[in-house]
Design a protein around this motif. Structure first.
Motif, mmCIF file in Angstrom:
data_model
loop_
_atom_site.group_PDB
_atom_site.id
_atom_site.type_symbol
_atom_site.label_atom_id
_atom_site.label_comp_id
_atom_site.label_asym_id
_atom_site.label_seq_id
_atom_site.Cartn_x
_atom_site.Cartn_y
_atom_site.Cartn_z
ATOM 1 N N GLU A 170 -111.125 37.058 42.925
ATOM 2 C CA GLU A 170 -111.634 38.387 43.257
ATOM 3 C C GLU A 170 -111.138 39.442 42.273
ATOM 4 O O GLU A 170 -111.902 40.304 41.818
ATOM 5 C CB GLU A 170 -111.221 38.756 44.680
ATOM 6 N N ASP A 171 -109.844 39.359 41.915
ATOM 7 C CA ASP A 171 -109.286 40.319 40.955
ATOM 8 C C ASP A 171 -109.899 40.123 39.575
ATOM 9 O O ASP A 171 -110.154 41.103 38.856
ATOM 10 C CB ASP A 171 -107.763 40.164 40.877
ATOM 11 N N LEU A 172 -110.133 38.886 39.201
ATOM 12 C CA LEU A 172 -110.740 38.610 37.906
ATOM 13 C C LEU A 172 -112.151 39.181 37.841
ATOM 14 O O LEU A 172 -112.567 39.764 36.834
ATOM 15 C CB LEU A 172 -110.759 37.103 37.644
ATOM 16 N N GLN A 173 -112.909 39.044 38.923
ATOM 17 C CA GLN A 173 -114.266 39.589 38.964
ATOM 18 C C GLN A 173 -114.249 41.111 38.867
ATOM 19 O O GLN A 173 -115.080 41.706 38.179
ATOM 20 C CB GLN A 173 -114.954 39.147 40.253
ATOM 21 N N LYS A 174 -113.287 41.736 39.535
ATOM 22 C CA LYS A 174 -113.164 43.201 39.463
ATOM 23 C C LYS A 174 -112.804 43.651 38.056
ATOM 24 O O LYS A 174 -113.346 44.641 37.544
ATOM 25 C CB LYS A 174 -112.117 43.687 40.459
ATOM 26 N N THR A 175 -111.890 42.916 37.429
ATOM 27 C CA THR A 175 -111.487 43.268 36.065
ATOM 28 C C THR A 175 -112.654 43.111 35.097
ATOM 29 O O THR A 175 -112.886 43.967 34.234
ATOM 30 C CB THR A 175 -110.313 42.379 35.610
ATOM 31 N N GLU A 176 -113.402 42.019 35.252
ATOM 32 C CA GLU A 176 -114.563 41.807 34.392
ATOM 33 C C GLU A 176 -115.593 42.907 34.593
ATOM 34 O O GLU A 176 -116.186 43.411 33.624
ATOM 35 C CB GLU A 176 -115.184 40.445 34.687
ATOM 36 N N ALA A 177 -115.815 43.313 35.846
ATOM 37 C CA ALA A 177 -116.765 44.387 36.131
ATOM 38 C C ALA A 177 -116.303 45.703 35.499
ATOM 39 O O ALA A 177 -117.113 46.473 34.973
ATOM 40 C CB ALA A 177 -116.926 44.556 37.638
ATOM 41 N N GLU A 178 -114.995 45.960 35.544
ATOM 42 C CA GLU A 178 -114.447 47.177 34.935
ATOM 43 C C GLU A 178 -114.661 47.179 33.427
ATOM 44 O O GLU A 178 -115.043 48.195 32.838
ATOM 45 C CB GLU A 178 -112.954 47.272 35.253
ATOM 46 N N VAL A 179 -114.423 46.038 32.805
ATOM 47 C CA VAL A 179 -114.641 45.921 31.357
ATOM 48 C C VAL A 179 -116.113 46.121 31.023
ATOM 49 O O VAL A 179 -116.458 46.845 30.080
ATOM 50 C CB VAL A 179 -114.153 44.545 30.850
ATOM 51 N N ASN A 180 -116.994 45.493 31.797
ATOM 52 C CA ASN A 180 -118.437 45.634 31.556
ATOM 53 C C ASN A 180 -118.879 47.088 31.664
ATOM 54 O O ASN A 180 -119.668 47.580 30.847
ATOM 55 C CB ASN A 180 -119.218 44.784 32.552
ATOM 56 N N ASP A 181 -118.366 47.788 32.666
ATOM 57 C CA ASP A 181 -118.725 49.191 32.865
ATOM 58 C C ASP A 181 -118.216 50.045 31.708
ATOM 59 O O ASP A 181 -118.938 50.905 31.189
ATOM 60 C CB ASP A 181 -118.147 49.695 34.190
ATOM 61 N N THR A 182 -116.986 49.793 31.298
ATOM 62 C CA THR A 182 -116.416 50.552 30.168
ATOM 63 C C THR A 182 -117.213 50.305 28.900
ATOM 64 O O THR A 182 -117.459 51.229 28.115
ATOM 65 C CB THR A 182 -114.944 50.156 29.952
ATOM 66 N N LEU A 183 -117.631 49.062 28.689
ATOM 67 C CA LEU A 183 -118.408 48.727 27.500
ATOM 68 C C LEU A 183 -119.768 49.424 27.525
ATOM 69 O O LEU A 183 -120.225 49.936 26.493
ATOM 70 C CB LEU A 183 -118.582 47.213 27.404
ATOM 71 N N ARG A 184 -120.419 49.452 28.688
ATOM 72 C CA ARG A 184 -121.724 50.127 28.784
ATOM 73 C C ARG A 184 -121.597 51.609 28.454
ATOM 74 O O ARG A 184 -122.423 52.162 27.713
ATOM 75 C CB ARG A 184 -122.323 49.934 30.174
ATOM 76 N N VAL A 185 -120.572 52.255 28.993
ATOM 77 C CA VAL A 185 -120.381 53.686 28.730
ATOM 78 C C VAL A 185 -120.040 53.912 27.256
ATOM 79 O O VAL A 185 -120.545 54.858 26.630
ATOM 80 C CB VAL A 185 -119.277 54.261 29.643
ATOM 81 N N ALA A 186 -119.205 53.052 26.687
ATOM 82 C CA ALA A 186 -118.848 53.182 25.271
ATOM 83 C C ALA A 186 -120.081 53.014 24.385
ATOM 84 O O ALA A 186 -120.226 53.704 23.362
ATOM 85 C CB ALA A 186 -117.778 52.156 24.905
ATOM 86 N N THR A 187 -120.971 52.110 24.765
ATOM 87 C CA THR A 187 -122.208 51.906 24.006
ATOM 88 C C THR A 187 -123.100 53.143 24.088
ATOM 89 O O THR A 187 -123.709 53.551 23.080
ATOM 90 C CB THR A 187 -122.957 50.674 24.535
ATOM 91 N N LEU A 188 -123.173 53.747 25.271
ATOM 92 C CA LEU A 188 -123.923 54.997 25.414
ATOM 93 C C LEU A 188 -123.281 56.111 24.597
ATOM 94 O O LEU A 188 -123.975 56.927 23.982
ATOM 95 C CB LEU A 188 -123.987 55.394 26.888
ATOM 96 N N GLN A 189 -121.959 56.142 24.585
ATOM 97 C CA GLN A 189 -121.241 57.136 23.781
ATOM 98 C C GLN A 189 -121.586 56.963 22.303
ATOM 99 O O GLN A 189 -121.783 57.944 21.577
ATOM 100 C CB GLN A 189 -119.735 56.970 23.992
ATOM 101 N N HIS A 190 -121.687 55.715 21.862
ATOM 102 C CA HIS A 190 -122.039 55.454 20.465
ATOM 103 C C HIS A 190 -123.452 55.945 20.162
ATOM 104 O O HIS A 190 -123.714 56.495 19.074
ATOM 105 C CB HIS A 190 -121.932 53.952 20.187
ATOM 106 N N ARG A 191 -124.361 55.772 21.122
ATOM 107 C CA ARG A 191 -125.724 56.276 20.933
ATOM 108 C C ARG A 191 -125.740 57.797 20.847
ATOM 109 O O ARG A 191 -126.478 58.371 20.027
ATOM 110 C CB ARG A 191 -126.611 55.807 22.088
ATOM 111 N N VAL A 192 -124.951 58.457 21.662
ATOM 112 C CA VAL A 192 -124.846 59.919 21.601
ATOM 113 C C VAL A 192 -124.338 60.344 20.237
ATOM 114 O O VAL A 192 -124.881 61.256 19.597
ATOM 115 C CB VAL A 192 -123.916 60.447 22.716
ATOM 116 N N LEU A 193 -123.299 59.681 19.766
ATOM 117 C CA LEU A 193 -122.704 60.018 18.472
ATOM 118 C C LEU A 193 -123.711 59.821 17.341
ATOM 119 O O LEU A 193 -123.815 60.665 16.430
ATOM 120 C CB LEU A 193 -121.464 59.154 18.234
#
Length: 476
Positions: A170-193
């Motif tokens: 369960e903790d591993l799934q939460k951590t993976e979800a957190e990483v995925n979310d951070t990556l999606r936002v970072a990718t959007l940030q790159h598009r903004v830049l």
């Protein structure tokens, strides 16, 4: 000494230098000198084997790594690192090797070590920690580290059943979800830049210090939306952010979509010579505070301003919708791609310039964006007023629907991704016929058209051909 020289002559140009014998004899020799000489002899021959006899070199490395002498192990690891035998070093499975690599303060090195050793959970932690480091790191590199972390955690997730992990499922799934979310936002940030850097001039309303942060830090999603995407504005990215955050306030989502439409159809002051078109477009534009961009000039001559009825906006708005649909529709949070509302806007525009677009243009645009055929038929029906339609409205609605059926049939005849497989369109067609949903719509349309008698003969003939084509596809 003679034996030493003899061995030296067999190095084949090895770069490992034996110590000078100038101070190798007499009272000047210390125990450390003796140890260094022994180590040098070992590493001298090891390097020779690494170049000329890999299997024997691997056996020698294994024997050396099994030694309990920590000083020797440190010297061994240092030798392998500095002699560009990093792959050999990474294959050594020992706590001493892991400790040595951690001390190098090189996240890439230790992350590679964990990958080689199959310790994907530990590798993911290192990569994620590096991605979120408070240090100044270019955004592109942060995205690379987040991608590595994502890969590590996914691999760890798959291998959970085969190995013992210090992190519960369960903790591993939460951590993976957190990483995925951070990556999606970072990718959007790159598009903004990228969009900011593509601007011909740096906008005065953006803070230069904030832009610097955008380049080297991970910006939180609220700041990314309000301080950058909405302010510039970048409506496509605004919608992608709302989708990523699962933001479900319909009035906000519709406002962004309305502004996106106006950005495309009214990029600057635009002329119309038709009073009905003027009011229709102005009604859309008023929600985006750009109603003053549509000008009613019935007798205007060509003054260089775009004319709305020329339809220069038709292809751009279709392309924007298709691109956005493929990005955010069907992956959860479909309320950020409000089909009914978009359909309403498209039909308003189509009715403004009916000669420039076919009756089924709105439906075809949205199905190309990834919306299911049956979903669109329902949304299209919902646009019609309740009760009995006027003959002109009923024929227009039927013509659009029949064109859409024809497009569905064409798509159904295309091959699927694998040999002998049906296309996604044909699968949906067969499913809709088997559950009765599509047949119900066909029968309802036929009933309405038959009530219109002579004025609907041509459309009824088209419907007959549609039904025959559907029947042949369903039985394939």
């Amino acid at each position: 000494h003679a034996a030493w020289r003899n061995a030296e002559g067999q190095t084949n140009g090895s770069s490992q230098q034996l110590p000078s014998n100038e101070l190798s004899y007499g009272s000047s020799v210390t125990s450390n000198d003796a140890i260094d000489t022994c180590y040098s002899l070992i590493f001298y021959h090891l390097e020779n084997l690494l170049h000329n006899n890999r299997p024997l070199a691997d056996s020698m490395v294994s024997a050396c790594a099994a030694v309990q002498d920590k000083l020797f192990l440190t010297r061994l690891f240092t030798f392998l690192l500095e002699s560009s035998n990093i792959d050999t070093l990474l294959r050594i499975d020992s706590s001493e090797a892991e400790s040595f690599l951690k001390k190098q303060n090189n996240a890439d090195l230790i992350c590679r070590y964990y990958s080689v050793q199959g310790k994907h959970l530990e590798g993911g932690r290192v990569a994620y920690e590096r991605a979120c480091s408070p240090q100044s790191i270019p955004l592109g590199q942060r995205i690379e580290w987040l991608t590595r972390a994502q890969t590590c955690f996914r691999t760890a997730q798959k291998s959970q059943r085969r190995s013992i992990s210090s992190m519960p499922d369960e903790d591993l799934q939460k951590t993976e979800a957190e990483v995925n979310d951070t990556l999606r936002v970072a990718t959007l940030q790159h598009r903004v830049l990228e969009n900011i850097q593509a601007l011909p001039e740096f906008p005065e309303y953006l803070d230069a210090a904030k832009i610097a942060e955008l380049k080297t830090t991970l910006v939180d999603v609220n700041s990314l939306f309000h301080e950058f995407a909405a302010k510039i504005p970048l409506y496509d990215i605004c919608l992608a952010i709302l989708h990523n955050c699962r933001f479900d306030k319909a009035e906000v989502v519709r406002d962004v979509w309305n502004r996106l439409f106006c950005e495309v159809i009214l990029p600057s002051e635009t002329i119309t010579r038709d009073k009905d078109v003027f009011h229709m477009v102005q009604n859309i534009a008023s929600g985006a505070d750009v109603a003053d961009r549509i000008l009613l000039l019935p007798d205007a001559v060509d003054n260089g301003k775009p004319i709305f009825e020329d339809g220069n906006w038709i292809v751009p708005i279709r392309e924007r919708i298709i691109k956005l649909g493929k990005e955010i529709y069907g992956t959860g949070a479909d309320y950020t791609f409000p089909v009914n509302y978009i359909m309403e806007l498209l039909e308003t525009l189509r009715n403004a310039v009916p000669a420039s677009m076919s009756p089924g243009w709105s439906l075809i645009t949205l199905v190309d964006a990834g919306v299911p055929f049956m979903t669109l038929l329902g949304a299209f029906d919902n646009l019609q007023p309740h009760g009995i339609l006027e003959p002109r409205q009923a024929l227009s609605h039927a013509s659009a629907t029949i064109e859409f059926f024809g497009y569905w049939i064409d798509k159904s005849r295309e091959s699927g991704q694998g040999a002998g497989q049906h296309s996604a369109a044909q699968n949906e067609l067969s499913r809709s016929m088997s559950n009765g949903d599509l047949m119900h719509k066909l029968n309802a349309m036929r009933s309405r058209l038959e009530q219109m008698e002579g004025s609907a003969v041509l459309v009824l003939d088209q419907l007959n051909r549609i039904e025959v084509a559907i029947a042949s596809l369903v039985t394939m």
